[in-house]
Enzyme design. Structure first.
Site, PDB file in Angstrom:
ATOM      1  N   CYS A 144       0.729  -1.357  -0.031  1.00  0.00           N
ATOM      2  CA  CYS A 144      -0.039  -0.036   0.134  1.00  0.00           C
ATOM      3  C   CYS A 144       0.894   1.208  -0.053  1.00  0.00           C
ATOM      4  O   CYS A 144       1.602   1.538   0.937  1.00  0.00           O
ATOM      5  CB  CYS A 144      -0.963  -0.115   1.330  1.00  0.00           C
ATOM      6  N   CYS A 196       0.190   3.845   2.709  1.00  0.00           N
ATOM      7  CA  CYS A 196       0.343   3.313   4.120  1.00  0.00           C
ATOM      8  C   CYS A 196       1.864   3.788   4.129  1.00  0.00           C
ATOM      9  O   CYS A 196       1.987   4.086   5.265  1.00  0.00           O
ATOM     10  CB  CYS A 196       0.300   1.776   3.944  1.00  0.00           C
TER      11      CYS A 196
END
Length: 104
Positions: free
Chosen positions: A28, A31
């Site tokens: 991600c 993230c």
């Protein structure tokens, strides 16, 4: 301090005090951006308890806590969920949540 969580230690890591939990995924990109924001906040506010949980490696725990998308940020006070947000939070947003819940 930033700590890595897994199914064995997650409950104990969020049990005491005010804890920020970053549910993230291995691939991600947002993230990774949020991880840098948390690292900066950890350096700026050294008494923060930050826990990171990799949902790719711990899918059962992510499901147990209702994580449907990453990053999801949850804030715990003495083991109780007090705030949750999906998506990258800006540093001031995190500080606002800290100010609202940490000392009440």
């Amino acid at each position: 301090m930033i700590q890595q969580a897994n199914s064995e230690n997650f409950e104990s890591l969020v049990q005491d005090g005010f804890v920020i939990v970053d549910f993230y995924g291995t691939t991600c990109v947002p993230c990774k951006l949020f991880a840098r924001i948390l690292e900066d906040l950890d350096a700026e506010i050294p008494f923060l308890n930050i826990v990171k949980l990799n949902t790719t490696e711990n899918p059962g725990l992510a499901e147990q806590y209702g994580i449907r998308a990453v990053p999801t940020v949850q804030f715990y006070k003495d083991g109780k969920l007090v705030h949750s947000q999906v998506g990258v939070m800006q540093p001031q947003q995190v500080k606002d949540v800290i100010a609202r819940y940490m000392y009440d």
